[in-house]
Design a protein around this motif. Structure first.
Motif, PDB file in Angstrom:
ATOM      1  N   ILE A 101       0.866  -1.166   0.000  1.00 51.03           N
ATOM      2  CA  ILE A 101       0.000   0.000   0.000  1.00 51.03           C
ATOM      3  C   ILE A 101       0.908   1.222   0.000  1.00 51.03           C
ATOM      4  O   ILE A 101       1.995   1.203   0.590  1.00 51.03           O
ATOM      5  N   GLY A 102       0.493   2.238  -0.721  1.00 50.70           N
ATOM      6  CA  GLY A 102       1.281   3.464  -0.797  1.00 50.70           C
ATOM      7  C   GLY A 102       0.394   4.643  -1.127  1.00 50.70           C
ATOM      8  O   GLY A 102      -0.735   4.483  -1.591  1.00 50.70           O
ATOM      9  N   TRP A 103       0.907   5.830  -0.888  1.00 52.82           N
ATOM     10  CA  TRP A 103       0.127   7.044  -1.084  1.00 52.82           C
ATOM     11  C   TRP A 103       1.061   8.192  -1.372  1.00 52.82           C
ATOM     12  O   TRP A 103       2.226   8.187  -0.978  1.00 52.82           O
ATOM     13  N   HIS A 104       0.568   9.156  -2.080  1.00 53.84           N
ATOM     14  CA  HIS A 104       1.209  10.461  -2.165  1.00 53.84           C
ATOM     15  C   HIS A 104       0.123  11.489  -2.438  1.00 53.84           C
ATOM     16  O   HIS A 104      -0.791  11.274  -3.222  1.00 53.84           O
ATOM     17  N   LEU A 105       0.223  12.562  -1.680  1.00 57.05           N
ATOM     18  CA  LEU A 105      -0.800  13.609  -1.706  1.00 57.05           C
ATOM     19  C   LEU A 105      -0.195  14.932  -2.133  1.00 57.05           C
ATOM     20  O   LEU A 105       1.005  15.171  -1.960  1.00 57.05           O
ATOM     21  N   HIS A 106      -1.048  15.794  -2.636  1.00 57.99           N
ATOM     22  CA  HIS A 106      -0.637  17.147  -2.999  1.00 57.99           C
ATOM     23  C   HIS A 106      -0.240  17.896  -1.724  1.00 57.99           C
ATOM     24  O   HIS A 106      -0.883  17.724  -0.682  1.00 57.99           O
ATOM     25  N   HIS A 112      -3.754  16.836   6.947  1.00 58.82           N
ATOM     26  CA  HIS A 112      -5.194  16.747   7.222  1.00 58.82           C
ATOM     27  C   HIS A 112      -5.655  15.333   7.574  1.00 58.82           C
ATOM     28  O   HIS A 112      -6.841  15.097   7.765  1.00 58.82           O
ATOM     29  N   GLY A 113      -4.723  14.382   7.611  1.00 56.60           N
ATOM     30  CA  GLY A 113      -5.075  12.998   7.919  1.00 56.60           C
ATOM     31  C   GLY A 113      -5.650  12.227   6.748  1.00 56.60           C
ATOM     32  O   GLY A 113      -6.145  11.107   6.925  1.00 56.60           O
ATOM     33  N   TYR A 114      -5.586  12.792   5.547  1.00 53.94           N
ATOM     34  CA  TYR A 114      -6.176  12.125   4.391  1.00 53.94           C
ATOM     35  C   TYR A 114      -5.469  10.810   4.049  1.00 53.94           C
ATOM     36  O   TYR A 114      -6.121   9.831   3.688  1.00 53.94           O
ATOM     37  N   ALA A 115      -4.142  10.776   4.128  1.00 51.22           N
ATOM     38  CA  ALA A 115      -3.415   9.547   3.789  1.00 51.22           C
ATOM     39  C   ALA A 115      -3.819   8.419   4.728  1.00 51.22           C
ATOM     40  O   ALA A 115      -4.101   7.299   4.273  1.00 51.22           O
ATOM     41  N   THR A 116      -3.871   8.698   6.010  1.00 52.17           N
ATOM     42  CA  THR A 116      -4.250   7.675   6.985  1.00 52.17           C
ATOM     43  C   THR A 116      -5.677   7.208   6.750  1.00 52.17           C
ATOM     44  O   THR A 116      -5.962   6.003   6.750  1.00 52.17           O
ATOM     45  N   GLU A 117      -6.582   8.142   6.520  1.00 48.53           N
ATOM     46  CA  GLU A 117      -7.993   7.802   6.322  1.00 48.53           C
ATOM     47  C   GLU A 117      -8.202   6.978   5.050  1.00 48.53           C
ATOM     48  O   GLU A 117      -8.908   5.967   5.062  1.00 48.53           O
ATOM     49  N   ALA A 118      -7.566   7.398   3.958  1.00 45.64           N
ATOM     50  CA  ALA A 118      -7.708   6.676   2.693  1.00 45.64           C
ATOM     51  C   ALA A 118      -7.088   5.285   2.790  1.00 45.64           C
ATOM     52  O   ALA A 118      -7.684   4.296   2.358  1.00 45.64           O
ATOM     53  N   ALA A 119      -5.908   5.193   3.379  1.00 44.11           N
ATOM     54  CA  ALA A 119      -5.229   3.903   3.499  1.00 44.11           C
ATOM     55  C   ALA A 119      -6.015   2.955   4.402  1.00 44.11           C
ATOM     56  O   ALA A 119      -6.133   1.765   4.094  1.00 44.11           O
ATOM     57  N   ALA A 120      -6.561   3.450   5.495  1.00 44.24           N
ATOM     58  CA  ALA A 120      -7.343   2.603   6.397  1.00 44.24           C
ATOM     59  C   ALA A 120      -8.554   2.027   5.664  1.00 44.24           C
ATOM     60  O   ALA A 120      -8.888   0.847   5.821  1.00 44.24           O
ATOM     61  N   ALA A 121      -9.201   2.837   4.838  1.00 40.51           N
ATOM     62  CA  ALA A 121     -10.372   2.363   4.096  1.00 40.51           C
ATOM     63  C   ALA A 121      -9.984   1.289   3.081  1.00 40.51           C
ATOM     64  O   ALA A 121     -10.683   0.282   2.925  1.00 40.51           O
ATOM     65  N   VAL A 122      -8.868   1.481   2.383  1.00 39.68           N
ATOM     66  CA  VAL A 122      -8.421   0.489   1.405  1.00 39.68           C
ATOM     67  C   VAL A 122      -7.985  -0.795   2.104  1.00 39.68           C
ATOM     68  O   VAL A 122      -8.278  -1.897   1.636  1.00 39.68           O
ATOM     69  N   LEU A 123      -7.313  -0.673   3.243  1.00 34.75           N
ATOM     70  CA  LEU A 123      -6.932  -1.869   4.001  1.00 34.75           C
ATOM     71  C   LEU A 123      -8.164  -2.646   4.454  1.00 34.75           C
ATOM     72  O   LEU A 123      -8.220  -3.868   4.300  1.00 34.75           O
ATOM     73  N   ASP A 124      -9.149  -1.950   5.001  1.00 34.58           N
ATOM     74  CA  ASP A 124     -10.389  -2.621   5.420  1.00 34.58           C
ATOM     75  C   ASP A 124     -11.037  -3.348   4.255  1.00 34.58           C
ATOM     76  O   ASP A 124     -11.475  -4.494   4.383  1.00 34.58           O
ATOM     77  N   ASP A 125     -11.106  -2.676   3.108  1.00 34.58           N
ATOM     78  CA  ASP A 125     -11.707  -3.270   1.920  1.00 34.58           C
ATOM     79  C   ASP A 125     -10.916  -4.507   1.482  1.00 34.58           C
ATOM     80  O   ASP A 125     -11.496  -5.564   1.212  1.00 34.58           O
ATOM     81  N   ALA A 126      -9.590  -4.395   1.431  1.00 30.68           N
ATOM     82  CA  ALA A 126      -8.754  -5.507   0.970  1.00 30.68           C
ATOM     83  C   ALA A 126      -8.848  -6.703   1.908  1.00 30.68           C
ATOM     84  O   ALA A 126      -8.959  -7.849   1.448  1.00 30.68           O
ATOM     85  N   PHE A 127      -8.821  -6.450   3.204  1.00 30.22           N
ATOM     86  CA  PHE A 127      -8.912  -7.562   4.152  1.00 30.22           C
ATOM     87  C   PHE A 127     -10.296  -8.209   4.102  1.00 30.22           C
ATOM     88  O   PHE A 127     -10.416  -9.425   4.234  1.00 30.22           O
ATOM     89  N   SER A 128     -11.342  -7.415   3.862  1.00 29.48           N
ATOM     90  CA  SER A 128     -12.687  -7.995   3.753  1.00 29.48           C
ATOM     91  C   SER A 128     -12.820  -8.864   2.505  1.00 29.48           C
ATOM     92  O   SER A 128     -13.686  -9.727   2.433  1.00 29.48           O
TER      93      SER A 128
END
Length: 176
Positions: A101-106, A112-128
Motif C-alpha cells: 500500500i502506498g500514497w502520495h498527496l498534494h 489533514h489525515g487524508y493519507a491515513t484515512e484513505a489507506a485505512a479504508a483500502v486496508l479494510d476493503d482488501a482484508f474484507s
C-alpha cells in the motif's frame, strides 16, 4: 474499479480529466522524491494521460490505484495504491506476490489525515476481500509516510533491500 468511501473522502478510478491535477502533483519534487529507487518528476500532460491509462489498466478484485478526492467537494487531493511489489533483482520470488500500500498527496492536502484515512479504508476493503497481509515499503528518510504506517497500526519489520532495488523501511499490516 470499485469506489471506496470514508466520511471525508472518495477513492475512485483515475479519469482523463484528472491529467492536469496529476501533472501538477507528480511534477513536484517534494511529492515524488520518495517514489521508487530512481524518482523522477512528471513533465508533460501526455505523460499524465499515459500514467492514468496504466492506473486504470489494473483489473483486479482487490488491487487498484485510486484518485483520492474530498467527498464533499470532489477536490482531488492525491493518489492511493494497493498492488503487487516489484522484487529487487536477484530476490527469489517463491510464493504469491507481496502486496504493498502506498500514497502520495498534494502538498495542499498534507497534514489533514487524508493519507491515513484513505489507506485505512483500502486496508479494510482488501482484508474484507481475503487479502492476508499488506506491506508498506518506505524510503528510510520518509518519516511522514512511516508515521502514517504507525497510525495505521502497521508493524515495523526493519530495513530491507528485497524491493525496488534499494534499501527501504518495511511495515506490515495483518487483518484484524
Amino acid at each position: 474499479m470499485r469506489t471506496i468511501t470514508t466520511d471525508r473522502l472518495l477513492l475512485r478510478s483515475w479519469r482523463d480529466d484528472d491529467a492536469d491535477f496529476l501533472l501538477d502533483l507528480e511534477s513536484r519534487w517534494e511529492v515524488v522524491r520518495f517514489l521508487g529507487a530512481h524518482p523522477t518528476t512528471m513533465r508533460t500532460r501526455e505523460d499524465a494521460l499515459a500514467s492514468i491509462a496504466r492506473r486504470r489498466a489494473i483489473d483486479d478484485p482487490i488491487h487498484g490505484i485510486w484518485a483520492v478526492t474530498t467527498a464533499a467537494a470532489g477536490r482531488l487531493v492525491g493518489n492511493l495504491l494497493l498492488k503487487p511489489i516489484p522484487l529487487s533483482v536477484g530476490e527469489p520470488s517463491g510464493g504469491p506476490n507481496d502486496v504493498e500500500i502506498g500514497w502520495h498527496l498534494h502538498p495542499d492536502a498534507w497534514g489533514h489525515g487524508y493519507a491515513t484515512e484513505a489507506a485505512a479504508a483500502v486496508l479494510d476493503d482488501a482484508f474484507s476481500r481475503g487479502l492476508a497481509k499488506v506491506l508498506a515499503v518506505t524510503d528510510p528518510d520518509n518519516h511522514a509516510s512511516q508515521a502514517v504506517c504507525r497510525r495505521l497500526g502497521m508493524t515495523h519489520l526493519g530495513r530491507t533491500t528485497r524491493y525496488y532495488d534499494s534499501p527501504n523501511e518495511l511495515f506490515e499490516k495483518l487483518p484484524g
